[in-house]
Design an enzyme around this catalytic site. Structure first.
Site, PDB file in Angstrom:
ATOM      1  CD  GLU A   1      -5.109  -2.991  -6.911  1.00  0.00           C
ATOM      2  OE1 GLU A   1      -6.263  -3.018  -6.465  1.00  0.00           O
ATOM      3  OE2 GLU A   1      -4.200  -3.752  -6.508  1.00  0.00           O
TER       4      GLU A   1
ATOM      5  CE  LYS B   1     -10.213  -4.731  -4.059  1.00  0.00           C
ATOM      6  NZ  LYS B   1      -9.867  -3.471  -3.338  1.00  0.00           N
TER       7      LYS B   1
ATOM      8  CG  ASP C   1      -4.902  -8.671  -2.830  1.00  0.00           C
ATOM      9  OD1 ASP C   1      -4.394  -9.212  -1.834  1.00  0.00           O
ATOM     10  OD2 ASP C   1      -5.256  -7.474  -2.851  1.00  0.00           O
TER      11      ASP C   1
ATOM     12  CE  LYS D   1      -4.113  -1.916   0.228  1.00  0.00           C
ATOM     13  NZ  LYS D   1      -5.167  -1.687  -0.791  1.00  0.00           N
TER      14      LYS D   1
ATOM     15  CG  ASP E   1      -3.914  -0.616  -4.130  1.00  0.00           C
ATOM     16  OD1 ASP E   1      -4.155   0.352  -4.879  1.00  0.00           O
ATOM     17  OD2 ASP E   1      -4.791  -1.214  -3.474  1.00  0.00           O
TER      18      ASP E   1
END
Length: 327
Positions: A207, A252, A302, A156, A181
């Site tokens: 991402e 997702k 993920d 992240k 990401d």
């Protein structure tokens, strides 16, 4: 055969810390939907898409408002009606997955058979998320993840000294594959230059660098790394406008609004020659079960949501050597 539908919100503590560009979480509120035909019971779980303004309480209200309409139908008809009754999001996801689960139990077939798979699902390598933190903290987390068998790490980032963070993770997990990401935080970053630098640090994919809605700027950027859409891609209808801007999409189920739309999104992305990643929100294994099936033909997986929580549901997925497998 009429249905009986109920829903509750459950609070689950996070394991240690979970921090991204938008902030930190100590717990996650999960929407759990139960659908029964009087004999069998189907279960579904959803996590609110908070950047879209969802909360678990709002999602619970969405479910409660459509219960009467859905309960009057068969499970397959209720699922079909649901697609237009609620917008994409966690409420529809929890309902949709509960209906799929009940239909599988009614027919005596495994869910993987019901969605058209020819063979049972196989264990999958999953990324492990390294929360946003100082380089030293991320190095320590990466070292711990590597010791626990994870060879694919998802970092992240937030657009501030990200190269130092990636370099630290690389030092902590020298053999790991790394994806990053940005969670929409690179609006002021030279993406091409950043991607070039990160490529030399062994990063394989980026991402969602820009805020959703600013995707057109990617048309003028030549990135040496593939860029995937997350916040910019919720449903199959989003794919046409993303072609040529992104090289892949992150599916997702909470964004898509359920297994039904996630399968359609995967088909749309693959038909457009885009790569597919299947991800998740913070969640228990209940939410991972349908996502695991969508991920069987994904390029990146993920689905580490359950291991980011302090505890998982009994009988949940097994996470060992960087892979997730049904219990």
């Amino acid at each position: 055969m009429t249905l009986r539908i109920s829903a509750v919100v459950e609070r689950w503590p996070v394991n240690g810390h979970f921090t991204i560009a938008r902030g930190a979480k100590k717990f996650v509120d999960l929407l759990v939907v139960v659908v029964s035909d009087g004999t069998r019971i189907g279960y579904g779980e959803g996590t609110a898409i908070y950047y879209s303004g969802e909360t678990a309480e709002k999602c619970l209200g969405q479910v409660e408002r459509v219960i009467d309409e859905l309960e009057a139908h068969s499970v397959s008809m209720a699922r079909e009606i649901l697609q237009s009754l609620l917008p994409s999001g966690a409420a529809r996801n929890a309902l949709d997955c509960a209906l799929w689960d009940l239909e599988a139990k009614q027919t005596g077939r495994a869910l993987w058979e019901l969605v058209g798979m020819r063979l049972p699902p196989l264990p999958l390598e999953t990324a492990f998320t390294i929360s946003l933190g100082t380089p030293d903290a991320m190095l320590a987390d990466a070292r711990s993840a590597a010791k626990n068998g994870y060879s694919l790490l998802k970092l992240k980032l937030n657009g501030d000294a990200d190269r130092d963070r990636v370099a630290a993770v690389r030092a902590g997990a020298r053999d790991a594959r790394i994806i990053v990401d940005a969670n929409e935080s690179w609006g002021a970053v030279d993406i091409a230059a950043e991607a070039e630098a990160l490529k030399h640090l062994g990063v394989a994919m980026i991402e969602q660098p820009l805020p959703a809605g600013q995707d057109a700027a990617l048309a003028n950027i030549s990135s040496p790394l593939p860029i995937f859409a997350d916040e910019s891609c919720h449903a199959a209808q989003d794919v046409p406008r993303l072609v040529g801007l992104y090289q892949g999409v992150n599916i997702k189920l909470d964004k898509a609004g359920g297994l039904t739309e996630a399968l359609a999104l995967r088909q749309a992305a693959q038909s457009a020659k885009m790569q597919v990643m299947v991800g998740c929100m913070l969640s228990t294994s209940l939410a991972i079960q349908p996502a695991f099936l969508v991920a069987q033909s994904a390029d990146w997986v993920d689905l580490d949501g359950p291991v980011l929580l302090a505890n998982d549901r009994p009988g949940g997925f097994s996470f060992a050597n960087g892979c997730l497998s049904p219990a």
